[in-house]
Write an enzyme that holds these catalytic residues in place. Structure first.
Site, short mmCIF file in Angstrom:
data_model
loop_
_atom_site.label_atom_id
_atom_site.label_comp_id
_atom_site.label_asym_id
_atom_site.label_seq_id
_atom_site.Cartn_x
_atom_site.Cartn_y
_atom_site.Cartn_z
N LYS A 13 1.60 -10.67 -3.31
CA LYS A 13 0.16 -10.33 -2.83
C LYS A 13 -0.59 -10.23 -4.18
CE LYS A 13 0.58 -6.63 -0.46
NZ LYS A 13 2.36 -6.28 -0.40
N ARG A 88 -3.10 -1.60 6.31
CA ARG A 88 -1.88 -1.26 6.71
C ARG A 88 -1.33 -0.74 7.75
NH1 ARG A 88 -0.86 -1.11 0.47
NH2 ARG A 88 1.30 -1.01 0.25
N ARG A 127 10.38 -5.48 -12.13
CA ARG A 127 8.88 -5.76 -12.46
C ARG A 127 8.16 -4.93 -13.59
NH1 ARG A 127 4.95 -5.78 -7.11
NH2 ARG A 127 5.18 -3.54 -7.16
N ARG A 161 5.52 0.51 -12.69
CA ARG A 161 4.98 1.54 -11.52
C ARG A 161 6.14 2.57 -11.29
NH1 ARG A 161 2.23 -1.97 -6.66
NH2 ARG A 161 3.15 -0.18 -5.44
N ARG A 172 9.05 2.59 1.19
CA ARG A 172 7.86 1.61 1.41
C ARG A 172 8.30 0.56 2.43
NH1 ARG A 172 7.39 0.47 -4.88
NH2 ARG A 172 5.70 -1.11 -4.26
P1 AMP Z 1 0.68 -1.10 -3.28
O1 AMP Z 1 -0.08 -1.24 -4.66
O2 AMP Z 1 -0.45 -1.94 -2.27
O3 AMP Z 1 2.13 -1.59 -2.98
O4 AMP Z 1 0.37 0.70 -2.81
C1 AMP Z 1 0.98 1.47 -3.51
C2 AMP Z 1 1.13 2.73 -2.78
O5 AMP Z 1 -0.43 3.09 -2.50
C3 AMP Z 1 1.67 2.49 -1.49
O6 AMP Z 1 2.90 2.70 -1.47
C4 AMP Z 1 0.63 3.73 -0.50
O7 AMP Z 1 1.34 4.92 -0.90
C5 AMP Z 1 -0.67 3.63 -0.98
N1 AMP Z 1 -1.43 2.62 -0.44
C6 AMP Z 1 -1.91 1.51 -1.16
N2 AMP Z 1 -2.63 0.97 0.14
C7 AMP Z 1 -2.58 1.84 1.09
C8 AMP Z 1 -3.22 1.42 2.50
N3 AMP Z 1 -3.87 0.31 2.99
N4 AMP Z 1 -2.79 2.37 3.34
C9 AMP Z 1 -2.31 3.41 3.06
N5 AMP Z 1 -1.53 3.79 1.66
C10 AMP Z 1 -1.77 2.99 0.94
#
Ligand code: AMP
Length: 215
Positions: A13, A88, A127, A161, A172
């Site tokens: 994404k 989400r 990554r 990360r 996740r």
């Molecule tokens: P991402 O970078 O999108 O993989 O997000 C990393 C982490 O941030 C996720 O595993 C969640 O802990 C938190 N997070 C990001 N976006 C959301 C969302 N829309 N709702 C809830 N938690 C989020």
């Protein structure tokens, strides 16, 4: 054109969103990036979410909806929004619909990047990204340059990360299937859902997304 990129962690994404930002006057709204920024700058909210993110759990709807609301207020000069990692949950999806209706910029498409779990574990465990421009590298498929400089911007600040480890990834993925995948049915029912093969080459995924946006 306002779109959501939907898919499990590691589906690509962020990579696709960055390409759209570079080639169209669109703005990427990644709640993951916003939360990491809050965490790194040590704000109260950042401290609250740090453990939740490290475990791979979802942050509360209230916090992420608040972040998106703030960003939508300042990002309206762009030709379109790319929601990356948001919504989400169904509560986030309905809140987003209300926010977009209120500013007269409804959603056009929800693009699902389809991948399988085995590919995700591999993609995520190798990554890293450039800390300056966000270019994504992978230990096997696109190693960091041997001169230590990002191919895109020349910076020497690569990051991994904290939540890109197997245990957090498993959580996740579970969160994705439990709470986020019901959005596929929701957007299908709203006639907005488009599917793209997320395992194809990056260029082919870009082309498939462009075809949807230009149709
Ligand atoms: P991402 O970078 O999108 O993989 O997000 C990393 C982490 O941030 C996720 O595993 C969640 O802990 C938190 N997070 C990001 N976006 C959301 C969302 N829309 N709702 C809830 N938690 C989020």
């Amino acid at each position: 054109m306002n779109i959501i990129l939907l898919g499990p962690p590691g589906a690509g994404k962020g990579t696709q969103a960055r390409h759209l930002v570079e080639t169209r006057n669109m703005v990427q709204l990644s709640t993951g990036d916003m939360l990491r920024e809050a965490k790194d700058s040590g704000t109260e909210m950042g401290k609250t979410v740090a453990d939740v993110m490290a475990r791979g759990d979802l942050v509360t709807d209230e916090i992420v909806i608040g972040l998106i609301r703030e960003k939508l207020e300042v990002a309206s000069e762009h030709d379109g929004f790319i929601f990356d990692g948001f919504p989400r949950t169904l509560a986030q999806a309905t809140a987003l619909a209300e926010l977009l209706t209120a500013i007269g910029k409804p959603l056009d498409y929800v693009i699902e990047l389809r991948v399988n779990d085995d590919a995700l574990v591999n993609r995520i465990s190798g990554r890293s990204t450039c800390g300056k421009c966000g270019e994504v590298y992978h230990d096997e498929t696109k190693p960091q340059p041997t001169d230590g400089k990002c191919v895109k911007c020349g910076a020497s600040d690569f990051k991994r990360r904290a939540d890109d480890n197997e245990e957090s990834l498993r959580n996740r993925l579970m969160e994705y299937y439990k709470k986020t995948s019901p959005l596929l049915g929701y957007y299908y029912a709203h006639d907005m859902l488009k599917g793209v093969d997320g395992l194809a080459d990056i260029d082919d995924v870009q082309a498939s997304i462009a075809e949807i946006l230009d149709s």
